[in-house]
Design an enzyme around this catalytic site. Structure first.
Site, short mmCIF file in Angstrom:
data_model
loop_
_atom_site.label_atom_id
_atom_site.label_comp_id
_atom_site.label_asym_id
_atom_site.label_seq_id
_atom_site.Cartn_x
_atom_site.Cartn_y
_atom_site.Cartn_z
N GLU A 1 1.11 -1.44 -0.08
CA GLU A 1 -0.16 -0.04 0.08
C GLU A 1 0.97 0.86 0.46
O GLU A 1 0.29 1.51 -0.57
CB GLU A 1 -0.91 -0.02 1.39
CG GLU A 1 -2.35 -1.24 0.75
CD GLU A 1 -3.28 -0.68 0.07
OE1 GLU A 1 -3.11 -0.07 -1.04
OE2 GLU A 1 -4.39 -2.17 0.12
N ASP B 1 -4.02 -9.76 -8.94
CA ASP B 1 -4.18 -8.43 -9.51
C ASP B 1 -3.47 -8.12 -10.24
O ASP B 1 -3.23 -7.71 -11.48
CB ASP B 1 -5.75 -7.82 -8.95
CG ASP B 1 -5.20 -7.76 -7.87
OD1 ASP B 1 -4.19 -7.46 -7.10
OD2 ASP B 1 -6.04 -6.62 -7.14
N GLU C 1 -18.52 -6.75 -3.07
CA GLU C 1 -17.61 -7.25 -2.47
C GLU C 1 -16.59 -8.19 -2.89
O GLU C 1 -15.97 -8.57 -3.76
CB GLU C 1 -16.55 -6.86 -1.01
CG GLU C 1 -14.85 -7.35 -0.89
CD GLU C 1 -14.64 -5.26 -1.64
OE1 GLU C 1 -13.69 -5.61 -0.40
OE2 GLU C 1 -14.62 -5.20 -1.99
N GLU D 1 -11.69 -0.06 -9.65
CA GLU D 1 -11.54 -0.35 -10.43
C GLU D 1 -11.76 -0.67 -11.85
O GLU D 1 -11.57 -1.42 -13.04
CB GLU D 1 -11.37 -2.51 -10.26
CG GLU D 1 -10.33 -2.56 -9.38
CD GLU D 1 -10.78 -1.66 -7.95
OE1 GLU D 1 -9.07 -1.71 -7.28
OE2 GLU D 1 -11.05 -1.80 -7.57
#
EC number: 3.2.1.-
Length: 749
Positions: free
Chosen positions: A79, A226, A320, A338
């Site tokens: 992050e 991802d 989610e 996204e």
């Protein structure tokens, strides 16, 4: 700036900054917070995209002046890299662009880049492993494995966590001429590539950072993996190294062979890729159609995007996680960008105005259901419309950016967006970095690269004139067959393993098909090393001993069966529970924009059967615990009573306020700091007696959500709420439901 600065995030319901350590811990989610004004840094280049150059200049000055990167705090390497290092580099990229244009940032002298380099060195200790894979967390001040670091004992990391570094680290090396950052990121990528499952060319979700063993062997394109795939393709674009494209193409071939089941993208086992690993999809995979556009494989991108859009139209937001038959699996939606990202890229590739309509829907839903007085609040539950006191930095860094770019004309932009590549956090890195400070010699480190079927690789750069020659209806023709896929009942499709049943062995037993009375099933269990124990209450218990399995493959099937059984059991328990309810503040200045997640009661009015809900002004009762006769009945009559949890049964409280004339009740948790963000909701149980006499609705709020109402009363006195099973669509729908004019009183200036 008004409500949260210099905190890392804004809490949009309570209108204050989220400071780590001062709020109840949210577990891993808080690893993004490092007391370094996260949201400010993450949104720097968004300001320039929005043509807010003056605001950008002021924001950069604040970052340089106020942000401290040397905090004794443990943060996520992943992050911090994508949001903070990426934010500083994106800010630097657009700052030097503006300076070159000659109007703004003439004073700028690379200060953001100096901060990025400082942060880069703070992240390097995480790479002190024999494999080259980084530890998942690092202490900004003390690194890892230092006596005061409080980190460095972890053994596992996710594939995306270790494989989403190359863009930022290589850009830092190219900008500064310091090669070490790019070297470390490349080493991590090389290790993951070498550890891929060779027979399937897939990677797992979690890997041991010391041994390279796969800890979680399921594989997909969503959470945990991802951006690893994203960065392989984008590293080729930014750095021009063919080995990255070869690796991506190898993985992509495997994804399209095993994971892509149009329009679905389903997780499989890396060692048995013909077997699905789970029956649901997570929302993070919504980025994949956008990556397919970059790849040039448009058809499956259109198909998956259309399926996702239909799920959104059903629930207003993408849950989610959702099942293969499009039911909600996890109901939260933290305003993830996204899907907007993929919408933008599909519009760029096709020019189809349909995607502008999709973008319009996204904007309308955000304003309708997520906008609150101090910002935009994450959805706690898409089914009820309730909110979470959360607005992640990626909402401003990505969602705003992609939606603006979707509708922006070329003349709206003060620079050419085509000169940049987007990181996974939508930060802008200039493409000219490919020819600057090439500190790493280009070596093809891809081993055992095999010749692939060319059908997936016809195009590498999408061009509407080539992809859609004289056929503007191309995208529509692909979408049309999928138009009602979500609304149709979806019986379980035959898996590809089952299709080949006639020619191959039977697929393993699935948990959903298991019957304890079937002798054949019991024989299969035995082969997998699973024992069945009959309990005295009539239930059966399953226990697996891998050593008792007929073979290692049977043991793996047994482990998967047990995992499926746990998931199935959990899902059945959830389905037996009452769903959460909503408390919506409808009076001035909220007008229905704040929705709180409430726990239901097993007694009283069933709000799911009374669609209009119960609306009224709230009042605190005396005594506040509601455990004896109410002493302020004149204040409580025709109102919704607020009371504190504890000292007596919930049903007793309900009877006391009903006797006093209340039309509903809200019980607020007495546990200071409790929140639906961190604690699971529960149902208020009865008292073991017949509760048919209780006819009013009763809901439960945790302490934090309850305080939002109590604070509103202190500030505005008259506060009106709606108790319902699902939040109403703001003022218009609320007024319509009750067939009354909505009057707002404004005090004279």
């Amino acid at each position: 700036f008004e409500h949260a600065y210099p905190a890392d995030e804004l809490m949009p319901l309570t209108c204050r900054g989220r400071v780590r350590g001062q709020e109840p811990s949210r577990g891993d989610v808080d690893d993004a917070l490092g007391k370094f004004s996260l949201t400010l840094i993450d949104t720097l280049d968004t300001l320039v995209v929005l043509n807010k150059t003056k605001e950008f200049e002021e924001a950069v000055k604040k970052v340089i002046k106020d942000v401290n990167l040397d905090n004794d705090i443990v943060v996520s390497v992943f992050e911090t890299n994508i949001r903070v290092l990426g934010g500083l580099l994106g800010g630097h990229s657009v700052a030097i662009m503006l300076k070159e244009k000659g109007e703004h940032m003439q004073w700028y002298n690379g200060e953001l880049l100096h901060m990025a380099k400082e942060l880069g060195y703070k992240l390097l200790p995480a790479f002190n492993t024999t494999s080259g894979l980084p530890y998942p967390r690092v202490n900004l001040k003390f690194g890892v494995r230092h006596p005061e670091a409080r980190t460095g004992t972890e053994t596992d990391t996710c594939t995306a966590c270790a494989g989403t570094l190359i863009l930022e680290f290589a850009a830092l090396s190219r900008f500064t001429g310091t090669s070490i950052f790019e070297e470390y990121a490349r080493k991590a990528l090389d290790f993951i590539w070498e550890k891929r499952q060779r027979s399937s060319n897939l990677v797992g979700v979690t890997i041991n950072i010391h041994t390279g063993d796969w800890v979680r062997k399921d594989s997909g394109v969503g959470a945990g993996i991802d951006s690893y795939y994203e960065y392989l393709l984008k590293a080729y674009v930014l750095l021009g190294d063919d080995s990255f494209l070869e690796r991506f193409n190898t993985h992509y071939d495997a994804i399209m062979r095993y994971i892509s089941q149009p329009p679905l993208l389903l997780d499989v086992h890396i060692h048995k890729p013909m077997l699905n690993a789970r029956t649901w999809m997570d929302s993070l995979l919504a980025f994949f159609p956008g990556l397919q556009v970059l790849k040039g494989d448009i058809r499956p991108a259109i198909e998956t995007h259309e399926m996702l859009y239909q799920v959104i139209k059903k629930h207003n937001f993408l849950p989610e996680a959702f099942t293969t038959d499009f039911r909600v699996h996890w109901a939260q939606h933290p305003l993830r960008p996204e899907f907007a990202e993929s919408t933008y890229f599909l519009y760029k590739a096709t020019g189809d105005p349909y995607y502008l309509e999709v973008g319009k829907t996204l904007i309308e839903n955000l304003n309708k259901y997520a906008r609150v007085p101090c910002g935009f609040a994450a959805m706690k539950d898409v089914r009820t419309g309730s909110h979470e006191d959360r607005m992640d930095s990626f909402f401003l860094a990505e969602m705003f950016k992609y939606l603006y770019l979707l509708f922006a004309d070329k003349e709206d932009m003060i620079f050419d967006i085509e000169d940049y590549i987007f990181t996974t956090e939508a930060h802008l890195l200039p493409l000219w970095l490919s020819t600057t400070n090439q500190t790493i010699s280009k070596k093809n480190t891809t081993t055992e690269y095999t010749e692939l079927d060319d059908s997936n690789f016809d195009w590498t750069c999408p061009n509407t004139q080539i992809l859609f020659p004289n056929d503007p209806m191309f995208a529509q023709s692909i979408r049309e067959p999928l138009k009602n896929v979500v609304d149709k009942s979806c019986p379980r499709g035959i898996s590809r393993a089952e299709e080949s049943l006639g020619s191959g062995p039977k697929p393993p037993l699935r948990a959903r098909d298991f019957m304890a009375s079937n002798p054949e099933h019991l024989e299969i269990l035995k082969k997998m090393g699973v024992s069945l124990i009959h309990l005295k209450d009539g239930r059966v218990q399953l226990v697996q001993h891998a050593v008792q399995a007929a073979s290692s493959l049977d043991a793996e099937d047994g482990l998967r069966f047990m995992q499926e059984m746990i998931e199935l059991s959990s899902q059945q328990q959830k389905e037996q529970q009452l769903p959460p309810r909503a408390v919506q503040i409808v009076s001035h200045p909220f007008f229905g924009r704040v929705v709180l997640t409430a726990g239901p009661a097993q007694f009283g009015m069933d709000l799911s059967k009374h669609k209009s809900g119960t609306r009224g002004f709230v009042v605190t009762i005396k005594p506040y615990n509601g455990c004896s006769e109410i002493t302020n009945p004149e204040a409580v009559k025709e109102k919704i009573a607020l009371m504190q949890r504890g000292q007596c049964m919930f049903a007793e409280k309900a009877r006391n306020i009903q006797k006093a004339g209340a039309i509903g009740g809200i019980v607020i948790d007495d546990n200071e700091g409790s929140s639906s963000d961190t604690a699971p909701l529960f149902q208020m149980a009865g008292d073991g007696k017949n509760t048919d006499d209780i006819t009013i609705p009763m809901l439960f709020l945790f302490n934090k959500e309850g305080n939002i109402i109590l604070d509103a009363i202190r500030e505005y006195e008259a506060v009106e709420v709606l108790l319902s099973d699902k939040a109403k669509d703001r003022v218009s729908e609320i007024a319509q439901v009750f067939s009354v004019p909505y009057i707002v009183s404004v005090a004279p200036q």
